[in-house]
Design a protein around this motif. Sequence first.
Motif, PDB file in Angstrom:
ATOM      1  N   ILE A  95       1.026  -1.305   0.636  1.00 51.70           N
ATOM      2  CA  ILE A  95       0.261   0.306  -0.196  1.00 51.70           C
ATOM      3  C   ILE A  95       0.674   1.327  -0.583  1.00 51.70           C
ATOM      4  CG2 ILE A  95      -2.088   1.239   1.499  1.00 51.70           C
ATOM      5  CD1 ILE A  95      -2.618  -1.735   2.563  1.00 51.70           C
ATOM      6  N   PHE A  96       0.750   2.231  -0.956  1.00 52.68           N
ATOM      7  CA  PHE A  96       2.028   3.635  -1.249  1.00 52.68           C
ATOM      8  C   PHE A  96       0.738   4.433  -0.398  1.00 52.68           C
ATOM      9  CE2 PHE A  96       2.371  -0.174  -4.900  1.00 52.68           C
ATOM     10  CZ  PHE A  96       3.494   0.041  -4.648  1.00 52.68           C
ATOM     11  N   THR A  97       0.820   4.664   0.448  1.00 51.66           N
ATOM     12  CA  THR A  97       0.507   6.054   1.323  1.00 51.66           C
ATOM     13  C   THR A  97       0.753   7.251   1.493  1.00 51.66           C
ATOM     14  OG1 THR A  97       0.699   5.823   3.698  1.00 51.66           O
ATOM     15  CG2 THR A  97      -0.978   4.076   2.916  1.00 51.66           C
ATOM     16  N   ALA A  98       2.307   7.080   0.991  1.00 56.30           N
ATOM     17  CA  ALA A  98       3.221   8.179   0.826  1.00 56.30           C
ATOM     18  C   ALA A  98       3.167   9.542   0.760  1.00 56.30           C
ATOM     19  CB  ALA A  98       5.191   7.573   1.343  1.00 56.30           C
ATOM     20  N   ALA A  99       3.316  10.571   0.675  1.00 54.87           N
ATOM     21  CA  ALA A  99       3.308  11.690   0.077  1.00 54.87           C
ATOM     22  C   ALA A  99       4.526  12.193  -0.283  1.00 54.87           C
ATOM     23  CB  ALA A  99       2.538  12.679   1.424  1.00 54.87           C
ATOM     24  N   VAL A 100       5.320  11.393  -1.699  1.00 49.80           N
ATOM     25  CA  VAL A 100       6.560  12.062  -1.733  1.00 49.80           C
ATOM     26  C   VAL A 100       6.794  12.927  -2.554  1.00 49.80           C
ATOM     27  CG1 VAL A 100       7.992  10.278  -3.377  1.00 49.80           C
ATOM     28  CG2 VAL A 100       6.623   9.367  -1.934  1.00 49.80           C
ATOM     29  N   ALA A 101       8.238  13.449  -2.299  1.00 50.28           N
ATOM     30  CA  ALA A 101       8.167  15.058  -3.249  1.00 50.28           C
ATOM     31  C   ALA A 101       8.282  14.106  -4.048  1.00 50.28           C
ATOM     32  CB  ALA A 101       9.172  15.339  -2.381  1.00 50.28           C
ATOM     33  N   ASP A 102       7.575  14.679  -5.446  1.00 46.95           N
ATOM     34  CA  ASP A 102       7.741  14.972  -6.705  1.00 46.95           C
ATOM     35  C   ASP A 102       9.346  15.070  -7.439  1.00 46.95           C
ATOM     36  OD1 ASP A 102       5.421  12.945  -7.401  1.00 46.95           O
ATOM     37  OD2 ASP A 102       4.540  15.013  -7.328  1.00 46.95           O
ATOM     38  N   TYR A 103       9.801  16.203  -6.409  1.00 50.29           N
ATOM     39  CA  TYR A 103      11.300  16.847  -6.964  1.00 50.29           C
ATOM     40  C   TYR A 103      12.285  17.209  -5.568  1.00 50.29           C
ATOM     41  CZ  TYR A 103       8.539  17.951 -11.380  1.00 50.29           C
ATOM     42  OH  TYR A 103       8.112  17.700 -12.727  1.00 50.29           O
ATOM     43  N   VAL A 112      -1.897  -1.627  -3.837  1.00 48.26           N
ATOM     44  CA  VAL A 112      -2.653  -0.483  -3.551  1.00 48.26           C
ATOM     45  C   VAL A 112      -2.214   1.260  -3.500  1.00 48.26           C
ATOM     46  CG1 VAL A 112      -4.949   0.429  -2.251  1.00 48.26           C
ATOM     47  CG2 VAL A 112      -4.403  -1.842  -1.996  1.00 48.26           C
ATOM     48  N   GLY A 113      -3.017   2.447  -4.098  1.00 44.27           N
ATOM     49  CA  GLY A 113      -2.358   3.467  -4.881  1.00 44.27           C
ATOM     50  C   GLY A 113      -3.303   4.842  -3.846  1.00 44.27           C
ATOM     51  N   PHE A 114      -2.062   5.870  -3.695  1.00 44.46           N
ATOM     52  CA  PHE A 114      -3.822   6.888  -3.001  1.00 44.46           C
ATOM     53  C   PHE A 114      -3.552   7.827  -4.224  1.00 44.46           C
ATOM     54  CE2 PHE A 114      -4.882   6.969   1.097  1.00 44.46           C
ATOM     55  CZ  PHE A 114      -5.109   5.648   2.053  1.00 44.46           C
ATOM     56  N   LYS A 129      -2.008   3.361 -14.890  1.00 43.22           N
ATOM     57  CA  LYS A 129      -0.675   3.964 -15.121  1.00 43.22           C
ATOM     58  C   LYS A 129       1.071   3.563 -13.951  1.00 43.22           C
ATOM     59  CE  LYS A 129       2.814   7.897 -15.135  1.00 43.22           C
ATOM     60  NZ  LYS A 129       2.834   8.851 -14.552  1.00 43.22           N
ATOM     61  N   LYS A 130      -0.289   2.794 -12.849  1.00 40.67           N
ATOM     62  CA  LYS A 130       1.122   2.658 -11.251  1.00 40.67           C
ATOM     63  C   LYS A 130       0.919   0.948 -11.448  1.00 40.67           C
ATOM     64  CE  LYS A 130       1.544   6.901  -9.850  1.00 40.67           C
ATOM     65  NZ  LYS A 130       2.109   8.021  -8.751  1.00 40.67           N
ATOM     66  N   ASN A 131       0.326   0.484 -12.346  1.00 38.21           N
ATOM     67  CA  ASN A 131      -0.166  -1.421 -11.953  1.00 38.21           C
ATOM     68  C   ASN A 131      -0.529  -1.338 -11.236  1.00 38.21           C
ATOM     69  OD1 ASN A 131      -0.490  -3.739 -12.983  1.00 38.21           O
ATOM     70  ND2 ASN A 131       2.042  -4.082 -12.740  1.00 38.21           N
ATOM     71  N   ASN A 191      11.829  13.296  -8.401  1.00 44.56           N
ATOM     72  CA  ASN A 191      12.495  11.831  -8.004  1.00 44.56           C
ATOM     73  C   ASN A 191      12.088  10.630  -9.224  1.00 44.56           C
ATOM     74  OD1 ASN A 191      14.115  11.827  -5.534  1.00 44.56           O
ATOM     75  ND2 ASN A 191      12.003  13.414  -4.657  1.00 44.56           N
ATOM     76  N   PRO A 192      12.172   9.335  -8.531  1.00 37.46           N
ATOM     77  CA  PRO A 192      11.637   8.263  -8.690  1.00 37.46           C
ATOM     78  C   PRO A 192      10.353   7.916  -8.490  1.00 37.46           C
ATOM     79  CG  PRO A 192      12.838   8.210  -6.941  1.00 37.46           C
ATOM     80  CD  PRO A 192      13.051   8.657  -7.716  1.00 37.46           C
ATOM     81  N   ASP A 193       8.749   7.703  -9.534  1.00 34.90           N
ATOM     82  CA  ASP A 193       7.516   7.098  -8.980  1.00 34.90           C
ATOM     83  C   ASP A 193       8.543   5.865  -8.359  1.00 34.90           C
ATOM     84  OD1 ASP A 193       5.260   6.019  -8.700  1.00 34.90           O
ATOM     85  OD2 ASP A 193       4.594   7.363 -10.587  1.00 34.90           O
ATOM     86  N   LYS A 242      -6.424   6.893 -13.916  1.00 42.03           N
ATOM     87  CA  LYS A 242      -5.212   6.967 -14.893  1.00 42.03           C
ATOM     88  C   LYS A 242      -4.223   6.703 -13.822  1.00 42.03           C
ATOM     89  CE  LYS A 242      -6.305  11.074 -17.890  1.00 42.03           C
ATOM     90  NZ  LYS A 242      -6.251  12.332 -17.491  1.00 42.03           N
ATOM     91  N   LYS A 243      -4.410   6.627 -13.020  1.00 40.18           N
ATOM     92  CA  LYS A 243      -3.082   5.979 -11.912  1.00 40.18           C
ATOM     93  C   LYS A 243      -3.012   4.993 -11.632  1.00 40.18           C
ATOM     94  CE  LYS A 243      -2.536  11.038  -9.626  1.00 40.18           C
ATOM     95  NZ  LYS A 243      -2.523  11.673  -8.673  1.00 40.18           N
ATOM     96  N   LEU A 244      -4.699   4.133 -12.054  1.00 38.09           N
ATOM     97  CA  LEU A 244      -5.161   2.243 -11.654  1.00 38.09           C
ATOM     98  C   LEU A 244      -4.024   1.894 -12.533  1.00 38.09           C
ATOM     99  CD1 LEU A 244      -6.677   0.728  -9.602  1.00 38.09           C
ATOM    100  CD2 LEU A 244      -7.781   1.000 -11.504  1.00 38.09           C
TER     101      LEU A 244
HETATM  102  N1  CTP Z   1       3.983   8.121  -5.802  1.00 36.48           N
HETATM  103  C1  CTP Z   1       4.984   7.716  -5.125  1.00 36.48           C
HETATM  104  N2  CTP Z   1       6.164   8.593  -5.427  1.00 36.48           N
HETATM  105  C2  CTP Z   1       6.148   9.492  -6.056  1.00 36.48           C
HETATM  106  C3  CTP Z   1       4.719  10.377  -6.603  1.00 36.48           C
HETATM  107  C4  CTP Z   1       3.820   9.443  -5.887  1.00 36.48           C
HETATM  108  O1  CTP Z   1       4.662   6.344  -4.849  1.00 36.48           O
HETATM  109  N3  CTP Z   1       6.873  10.106  -6.641  1.00 36.48           N
HETATM  110  C5  CTP Z   1       2.365   7.368  -4.700  1.00 36.48           C
HETATM  111  C6  CTP Z   1       2.230   7.475  -3.776  1.00 36.48           C
HETATM  112  O2  CTP Z   1       2.137   6.881  -2.644  1.00 36.48           O
HETATM  113  C7  CTP Z   1       0.234   7.195  -4.234  1.00 36.48           C
HETATM  114  C8  CTP Z   1      -0.007   7.989  -5.428  1.00 36.48           C
HETATM  115  O3  CTP Z   1       1.648   6.729  -6.684  1.00 36.48           O
HETATM  116  O4  CTP Z   1       0.198   5.819  -3.995  1.00 36.48           O
HETATM  117  C9  CTP Z   1      -0.514   9.269  -6.134  1.00 36.48           C
HETATM  118  O5  CTP Z   1       0.376  10.024  -5.766  1.00 36.48           O
HETATM  119  P1  CTP Z   1      -0.393  11.520  -6.246  1.00 36.48           P
HETATM  120  O6  CTP Z   1       0.791  12.271  -5.569  1.00 36.48           O
HETATM  121  O7  CTP Z   1      -1.768  11.221  -5.947  1.00 36.48           O
HETATM  122  O8  CTP Z   1       0.082  11.299  -7.698  1.00 36.48           O
HETATM  123  P2  CTP Z   1       1.314  11.768  -8.398  1.00 36.48           P
HETATM  124  O9  CTP Z   1       1.525  10.582  -9.496  1.00 36.48           O
HETATM  125  O10 CTP Z   1       2.712  12.225  -7.699  1.00 36.48           O
HETATM  126  O11 CTP Z   1       0.741  12.439  -9.912  1.00 36.48           O
HETATM  127  P3  CTP Z   1       0.208  14.273  -9.828  1.00 36.48           P
HETATM  128  O12 CTP Z   1       1.356  14.866  -8.054  1.00 36.48           O
HETATM  129  O13 CTP Z   1       1.018  14.322 -10.628  1.00 36.48           O
HETATM  130  O14 CTP Z   1      -1.452  14.172  -9.122  1.00 36.48           O
END
Ligand code: CTP
Length: 412
Positions: free
Chosen positions: A272-280, A323-325, A342-344, A305-307, A338-340
């Motif tokens: 379960i991916f619940t983290a709010a990962v910094a995209d950059y 499961v993602g958020f 794209k992220k398999n 950053n990596p997804d 779309k996330k469902l």
């Molecule tokens: N996620 C992740 N790694 C990242 C970004 C997101 O693992 N670098 C995971 C989150 O934990 C979440 C899902 O991907 O389960 C969607 O995160 P979200 O922030 O909503 O989406 P992003 O893919 O970052 O897209 P955007 O911010 O453009 O909506």
Amino acid sequence: MIKGKHIVLGITGGIAAYKSAILLRLLIKSGAEVQVVMTPAAKEFITPVTLSPLSGKPVVSDFFAANTGEWHSHVDLGLWADLMVIAPCTASTLGKMANGIADNMLVTTYLSAKEHVMVAPAMDLDMYASPSTQRNLATLAADGVEIIEAAEGELASHLVGKGRMAEPEEILKRVEAFFARKEDMKGMKVALTVGPTYEKIDPVRFIGNYSSGKMGFAIAEECAARGAEVVAVSGPVNAYPENPSIRIIKVESALEMEAAAKEEFKKADVGIFTAAVADYRPEVCADQKIKREATDEMTIRLVKNPDIALNVSKEKEKGQTFVGFALETQDGEANAQKKLEKKNLDMVVLNSLADKGAGFRTDTNKVTIITRDRNVAFPLKSKREVAADIVDMIMTHRAAADGVADEKNTAK
Ligand code: CTP
């Protein structure tokens, strides 16, 4: 829930022992079979003659019946019982239980108990607060005993404070909650990413976000309560789960989180991916603290950053459920779909920041759960209740996926 369950009700020598008769009646009325075990001191406060008609069984107090020599087996009692409740539990019995002093039938039964044990302490306020009682309670809690905390109120000494045994109705609720606990995740492994990531700018500054990890840890708690082995890869947060069986791997940056998640998720049945990962993240982290006088303006160059969800899910194997958020401010359901893909993922939990009470730093959440074949919208609930809904959906999804696999095998 309680109907037909076998409960050992332990009673020790305290004034609150009169309330044990009420508790016994409540348990019997709920359909339980109850065997009362008393310490010798308890008989000074309430007699077996009151208790045995209520339970419909002779009360056990001694190792053997004096007149017939019949042996009362504490081992058999331990095997018979689904639950042991000791109410009231005196300071002395707490101490004996914590230290294995088996000098009466009740403590001996406790030491042979394989079932879950609850204690409802009752004593004077100073005894309750004393370091030795608190140490014994902590030892018992660490041994897995459920403590039903004493309540505040007027005590037998007429002093007012903490030490009153919880009311029988309150204890009954705890017993009901125990039997209502589902154990449908027993034997399963669950891995989660939780909380924010911090991306360093220099040794004292970072880019982060408001994620508290509350939703992620509520799911971790729910899975652990349902019998799963849980590991959480967690970014920096202020509060961790209470359940000591949840393994926590502490990380800071997205890169560290990804490395740990890759290791842990491949061993998991549910990820379960619940983290709010910094995209950059800053392209470089300065070696020294950046000084204010140095420039009037500053630019920090960020790189992607990596997804984590996307990369980890590439390695998803048959039988794993991921499961993602999705946190969205517009077009929530379409973006979550779309996330469902794209992220398999197998499921996406959508929360919309437009909803009051949803999102970061709150104790409540309002979610829509999206799978490939259906969207289910839930009302505003506590994060713990939302966690139970999410886990229910995951288990339903897995059962359906197993059903499809079975059908295919039969067709072959
Ligand atoms: N996620 C992740 N790694 C990242 C970004 C997101 O693992 N670098 C995971 C989150 O934990 C979440 C899902 O991907 O389960 C969607 O995160 P979200 O922030 O909503 O989406 P992003 O893919 O970052 O897209 P955007 O911010 O453009 O909506």
